[in-house]
Design a protein around this motif. Structure first.
Motif, PDB file in Angstrom:
ATOM      1  N   ARG A   1      -6.457 -21.414   7.045  1.00  0.00           N
ATOM      2  CA  ARG A   1      -6.770 -20.271   7.674  1.00  0.00           C
ATOM      3  C   ARG A   1      -8.496 -20.295   7.913  1.00  0.00           C
ATOM      4  N   ALA A   2      -8.914 -20.981   7.258  1.00  0.00           N
ATOM      5  CA  ALA A   2     -10.436 -20.961   7.217  1.00  0.00           C
ATOM      6  C   ALA A   2     -10.991 -21.576   8.571  1.00  0.00           C
ATOM      7  N   GLY A   3      -9.720 -22.376   9.288  1.00  0.00           N
ATOM      8  CA  GLY A   3     -10.103 -23.029  10.487  1.00  0.00           C
ATOM      9  C   GLY A   3     -10.346 -22.055  11.606  1.00  0.00           C
ATOM     10  N   PHE A   4      -9.908 -20.868  11.650  1.00  0.00           N
ATOM     11  CA  PHE A   4      -9.980 -19.924  12.739  1.00  0.00           C
ATOM     12  C   PHE A   4     -11.367 -19.709  13.013  1.00  0.00           C
ATOM     13  N   ALA A   5     -12.269 -19.931  12.049  1.00  0.00           N
ATOM     14  CA  ALA A   5     -13.801 -19.972  12.298  1.00  0.00           C
ATOM     15  C   ALA A   5     -14.304 -20.919  12.900  1.00  0.00           C
ATOM     16  N   PRO A   6     -15.265 -21.216  13.937  1.00  0.00           N
ATOM     17  CA  PRO A   6     -15.606 -22.621  14.402  1.00  0.00           C
ATOM     18  C   PRO A   6     -16.470 -23.081  13.287  1.00  0.00           C
ATOM     19  N   ALA A   7     -16.557 -24.416  13.334  1.00  0.00           N
ATOM     20  CA  ALA A   7     -17.563 -25.108  12.235  1.00  0.00           C
ATOM     21  C   ALA A   7     -18.814 -24.523  12.242  1.00  0.00           C
ATOM     22  N   ASP A   8     -19.390 -24.156  13.413  1.00  0.00           N
ATOM     23  CA  ASP A   8     -20.861 -23.932  13.569  1.00  0.00           C
ATOM     24  C   ASP A   8     -21.054 -22.217  13.362  1.00  0.00           C
ATOM     25  N   SER A   9     -19.997 -21.477  12.736  1.00  0.00           N
ATOM     26  CA  SER A   9     -19.919 -20.228  12.675  1.00  0.00           C
ATOM     27  C   SER A   9     -21.087 -19.688  11.569  1.00  0.00           C
ATOM     28  N   ALA A  10     -21.788 -18.757  11.712  1.00  0.00           N
ATOM     29  CA  ALA A  10     -22.422 -17.999  10.392  1.00  0.00           C
ATOM     30  C   ALA A  10     -21.717 -17.506   9.475  1.00  0.00           C
ATOM     31  N   ALA A  11     -22.454 -17.648   8.219  1.00  0.00           N
ATOM     32  CA  ALA A  11     -21.768 -17.344   7.040  1.00  0.00           C
ATOM     33  C   ALA A  11     -21.020 -16.187   7.049  1.00  0.00           C
ATOM     34  N   THR A  12     -21.772 -14.900   7.718  1.00  0.00           N
ATOM     35  CA  THR A  12     -21.134 -13.553   7.693  1.00  0.00           C
ATOM     36  C   THR A  12     -19.728 -13.457   8.672  1.00  0.00           C
ATOM     37  N   VAL A  13     -19.631 -14.313   9.682  1.00  0.00           N
ATOM     38  CA  VAL A  13     -18.588 -14.438  10.562  1.00  0.00           C
ATOM     39  C   VAL A  13     -17.400 -15.027   9.922  1.00  0.00           C
ATOM     40  N   ILE A  14     -17.593 -15.785   9.041  1.00  0.00           N
ATOM     41  CA  ILE A  14     -16.554 -16.840   8.229  1.00  0.00           C
ATOM     42  C   ILE A  14     -16.090 -15.631   7.071  1.00  0.00           C
ATOM     43  N   THR A  15     -16.830 -15.066   6.242  1.00  0.00           N
ATOM     44  CA  THR A  15     -16.573 -14.060   5.452  1.00  0.00           C
ATOM     45  C   THR A  15     -15.997 -12.833   6.124  1.00  0.00           C
ATOM     46  N   ALA A  16     -16.221 -12.394   7.332  1.00  0.00           N
ATOM     47  CA  ALA A  16     -15.598 -11.288   7.744  1.00  0.00           C
ATOM     48  C   ALA A  16     -14.264 -11.646   8.358  1.00  0.00           C
ATOM     49  N   MET A  17     -13.988 -13.093   8.541  1.00  0.00           N
ATOM     50  CA  MET A  17     -12.713 -13.186   9.081  1.00  0.00           C
ATOM     51  C   MET A  17     -11.712 -13.400   7.904  1.00  0.00           C
ATOM     52  N   GLY A  18     -12.236 -14.010   6.639  1.00  0.00           N
ATOM     53  CA  GLY A  18     -11.407 -14.168   5.396  1.00  0.00           C
ATOM     54  C   GLY A  18     -11.058 -12.807   4.978  1.00  0.00           C
ATOM     55  N   LYS A  19     -12.033 -11.559   5.139  1.00  0.00           N
ATOM     56  CA  LYS A  19     -11.577 -10.434   4.918  1.00  0.00           C
ATOM     57  C   LYS A  19     -11.112  -9.525   5.853  1.00  0.00           C
ATOM     58  N   GLY A  20     -10.656 -10.123   7.069  1.00  0.00           N
ATOM     59  CA  GLY A  20     -10.025  -9.363   7.995  1.00  0.00           C
ATOM     60  C   GLY A  20      -8.720  -9.411   8.013  1.00  0.00           C
ATOM     61  N   ARG A  21      -8.155 -10.633   7.340  1.00  0.00           N
ATOM     62  CA  ARG A  21      -6.787 -11.070   7.388  1.00  0.00           C
ATOM     63  C   ARG A  21      -6.483 -10.489   5.864  1.00  0.00           C
ATOM     64  N   PHE A  22      -4.968 -10.424   5.851  1.00  0.00           N
ATOM     65  CA  PHE A  22      -4.362  -9.545   4.720  1.00  0.00           C
ATOM     66  C   PHE A  22      -3.961 -10.495   3.637  1.00  0.00           C
ATOM     67  N   HIS A  23      -4.471 -11.695   3.504  1.00  0.00           N
ATOM     68  CA  HIS A  23      -3.989 -12.772   2.224  1.00  0.00           C
ATOM     69  C   HIS A  23      -4.823 -12.338   1.095  1.00  0.00           C
ATOM     70  N   PHE A  24      -5.296 -10.999   0.990  1.00  0.00           N
ATOM     71  CA  PHE A  24      -5.887 -10.880  -0.114  1.00  0.00           C
ATOM     72  C   PHE A  24      -4.777 -10.296  -1.157  1.00  0.00           C
ATOM     73  N   TRP A  25      -3.930  -9.742  -0.827  1.00  0.00           N
ATOM     74  CA  TRP A  25      -3.079  -8.900  -1.704  1.00  0.00           C
ATOM     75  C   TRP A  25      -2.573  -9.452  -2.747  1.00  0.00           C
ATOM     76  N   PRO A  26      -1.819 -10.963  -2.898  1.00  0.00           N
ATOM     77  CA  PRO A  26      -1.443 -11.465  -3.810  1.00  0.00           C
ATOM     78  C   PRO A  26      -2.481 -11.637  -5.157  1.00  0.00           C
ATOM     79  N   ILE A  27      -3.892 -11.708  -4.652  1.00  0.00           N
ATOM     80  CA  ILE A  27      -4.811 -11.812  -5.635  1.00  0.00           C
ATOM     81  C   ILE A  27      -5.129 -10.392  -6.329  1.00  0.00           C
ATOM     82  N   ALA A  28      -4.982  -9.604  -5.551  1.00  0.00           N
ATOM     83  CA  ALA A  28      -5.180  -8.152  -5.930  1.00  0.00           C
ATOM     84  C   ALA A  28      -4.119  -7.716  -7.017  1.00  0.00           C
ATOM     85  N   ALA A  29      -2.858  -8.189  -6.695  1.00  0.00           N
ATOM     86  CA  ALA A  29      -1.824  -7.906  -7.637  1.00  0.00           C
ATOM     87  C   ALA A  29      -2.047  -8.675  -9.091  1.00  0.00           C
ATOM     88  N   MET A  30      -2.964  -9.468  -9.091  1.00  0.00           N
ATOM     89  CA  MET A  30      -3.101 -10.335 -10.467  1.00  0.00           C
ATOM     90  C   MET A  30      -4.344  -9.659 -10.985  1.00  0.00           C
TER      91      MET A  30
END
Length: 652
Positions: A513-542
């Protein structure tokens, strides 16, 4: 029967900290103040409100509402009570004239009117503002008119928080009573977390969208995923880079029994969340029953499973990614004896059933089963373990590998190789910065940090992964040495499972899913995209298991262990970004998108009757024709059709 605990001052302080965290959760979800504006405009438009506390207005701290030609009553619920002294209100985005007849704040059951002459011009010469016949007339000379509106005083805000403050006071009375009666700290934490979880459940049901949303429509529109028309092709369908049979069977049963009512699906998903927290409490309380403070922190870390934007009130089918974690917790309960030791004898049939439930629900299922098998094998003292322990390790590792390979083969056969760039986004390998920024962002989001500073995300990833790394190296070395047995083998197993499982899962998500951000994206854009999706939950559960890993490490230290443990516990429990606990605002936002889609569907019902395409992307995301589906749902008297009509008739 459990004996009463002996408390010290630290235990009392911890109980009050857990109560304070509960109070923050209650206020974030129940302490909203609502801005109500009566505005007249001559064309369709969009109103915005910005609520940054420092008046540095940002899109990330804003809400919007659609306007229709004529009179509109705009209602915008601001998150929590933490607004500044003023907010910014933009009545539209056009060169136009806007007439505002009333502005008021709604706090609990009270309404506080704002005198129109106290509303300021935020753009100077770019717009004019005047009172005329009891109305505020705004003439915008560009497409960015701004009004500055004072917020209610603190007395009104506190009165508006009467419900959450009242519940929080009742929780405080409970904590004081429990401490006086020497109830276990873990039980106190479980009661406080249970209060938050029940609130979360009712938010999902009462505020969340009752309609199918985005990917949910795959279950009702014609196609291989359709569950409601009697076909069985969906049993073998692979979608979204994975094969998720377990949740499809569950969804089929719920939709059939409810006559296609997606509110029931959301209810079942939220109920599964409550099951996850209840079973996790059993695992943690058994493992740390001799250490009440450690057990209490581990229990309360379950609050990050209740963070906004998780799986329980967005798309109804998105919870399939949580099922592997739930089945993993059920397996942990089987592996954990009542005295906190690791079992070497259990029901193999039940263990294998949980393996299949996990491995066939999502591609991460195999990874988590394999991770649990490795953690079990490393934590067990093989010099004293019976042969049955080897059977358990073999079952977990074997089924983990087999089910992961099954998912991989099914996806590759039907969608093409996962290693090729032919899926929803281009695959991203670890030699790409996007991979690691996305990876760390998942851990930051799981621990309640929604900012975009990558070093902070790295710190939170270290908090979650360091115990497993250190304990894993020690256990690997112990395999080749004659060492003393582990003092806390269950804590070691849980920490290794959390570290190996969450890191493997985060790596899979980053790869895909990191490929949703173009290769030349700023770090903040990539980070925001990672946090904007809901894949964090299995990590939170652990996270509770990662904390037990820290406890296992800190017990080897001297007097410093209390101070270090307090720092780690605070870092893990502390809410870093309060909006992440505000489920009500997030649910309202999703519901407004859903209502816009429902209005589109209602407007085009005649087109559906005439067999003309009906495309409402606010509902479906993808541009698909839902006209035939609406007609079919009406014919079978489905609740979905009635909800579409009901929500579509609601005024903006």
């Amino acid at each position: 029967m459990t004996e009463p605990q002996t408390y010290n001052l630290g235990h009392v302080v911890l109980a009050l900290v857990l109560w304070l965290l509960t109070t923050i959760f209650l206020i974030c979800n129940l302490g909203h103040i609502q801005l109500v504006v009566d505005v007249v405009t001559d064309a369709a438009d969009t109103a915005h409100v910005y609520y940054s506390r420092n008046a540095q207005w940002k899109e990330t701290e804003s809400l919007s509402a659609k306007l229709t030609p004529g009179h509109n009553e705009v209602r915008l619920g601001l998150p929590g009570l933490l607004t500044g002294n003023v907010i910014r209100f933009d009545p539209g985005r056009r060169v136009a004239t806007y007439r505002i007849s009333s502005v008021r704040w709604r706090c609990s059951s009270a309404e506080i009117p704002v005198p129109l002459d106290q509303i300021g011009n935020g753009r100077g010469d770019a717009m004019s503002l005047a009172l005329s016949a009891g109305e505020l007339v705004l003439i915008a000379r560009d497409d960015n008119p701004e009004l500055v509106i004072p917020t209610p005083g603190w007395g009104a805000r506190i009165a508006g928080a009467s419900w959450p403050l009242g519940i929080a006071f009742a929780a405080f009375v409970f904590v004081a009573f429990a401490l006086r009666r020497r109830v276990g700290l873990a039980r106190i934490a479980a009661a406080l977390l249970g209060l938050c979880a029940v609130l979360y459940f009712f938010v999902c049901i009462s505020v969340g969208t009752p309609l199918p949303f985005a990917d949910d429509w795959r279950y009702v529109v014609p196609g291989p995923f359709n569950l409601i028309d009697g076909g069985w092709k969906w049993l073998g369908v692979v979608g979204n880079d994975t094969y998720f049979l377990t949740n499809q069977v569950l969804d089929f049963l719920v939709l059939k029994l409810s006559n296609v009512d997606f509110l029931w699906m959301r209810g079942v998903a939220a109920a599964l969340l409550l099951l996850q927290l209840a079973v996790q409490y059993r695992v943690v309380s058994r493992a740390a029953q001799a250490s009440p403070a450690i057990a209490a922190v581990a229990v309360m870390l379950g609050i990050w499973s209740l963070a906004a934007g998780a799986y329980w009130y967005g798309t109804a089918i998105a919870y399939q990614q949580a099922l592997p974690s739930i089945f993993g917790t059920l397996m942990l309960m089987q592996l954990m004896a009542h005295d906190g030791s690791i079992r070497s004898r259990l029901s193999m049939g039940l263990l294998i059933a949980c393996c299949f439930g996990s491995g066939l629900s999502y591609i991460s299922g195999g990874i988590l089963i394999l991770s649990l098998g490795i953690a079990y094998a490393l934590a067990v003292d093989w010099r004293r373990a019976p042969r049955s322990a080897m059977h358990i390790a073999g079952v977990l590792v074997g089924f983990g590998v087999v089910l992961l390979m099954l998912q991989f083969i099914l996806v590759s056969n039907q969608q093409g190789s996962l290693l090729e760039h032919n899926h929803h986004s281009a695959s991203v390998y670890p030699n790409d910065k996007r991979f690691w920024l996305f990876f760390f962002a998942l851990y930051g989001r799981a621990l309640g940090y929604n900012g975009f500073w990558a070093p902070a995300d790295m710190l939170y990833a270290a908090l979650a992964l360091m115990p497993a790394t250190i304990l894993g190296v020690q256990r690997l070395r112990a395999l080749f040495r004659d060492t003393e047995p582990e003092r806390y083998p269950a804590w070691t197993m849980l920490a290794l499972y959390a570290g190996i499982g969450s890191a493997s899962y985060a790596a899979i998500v980053s790869f895909g899913r990191a490929g949703f951000a173009p290769a030349d994206s700023a770090a903040t854009v990539i980070t925001a995209m990672g946090k904007g999706r809901f894949h964090f939950w299995p990590i939170a559960a652990m996270l509770p298991y990662a904390w037990l890993g820290w406890a296992a490490l800190l017990h080897r230290l001297g007097a410093a262990r209390v101070a270090i443990g307090a720092i780690v516990g605070v870092l893990m429990l502390l809410p870093k970004s309060l909006p992440l606990l505000d489920n009500v605002s997030r649910a309202r936002e999703l519901r407004e998108y859903m209502r816009e889609g429902a209005r589109c569907a209602v407007v085009h019902l005649a087109d559906a009757e005439a067999h003309r395409p009906v495309v409402c992307t606010d509902l479906t995301s993808a541009p698909i024709d839902i006209g035939p589906t609406l007609v079919h749902l009406r014919e079978i008297k489905s609740r979905v059709y009635a909800d579409v009509v009901l929500e579509g008739a609601a005024p903006p």
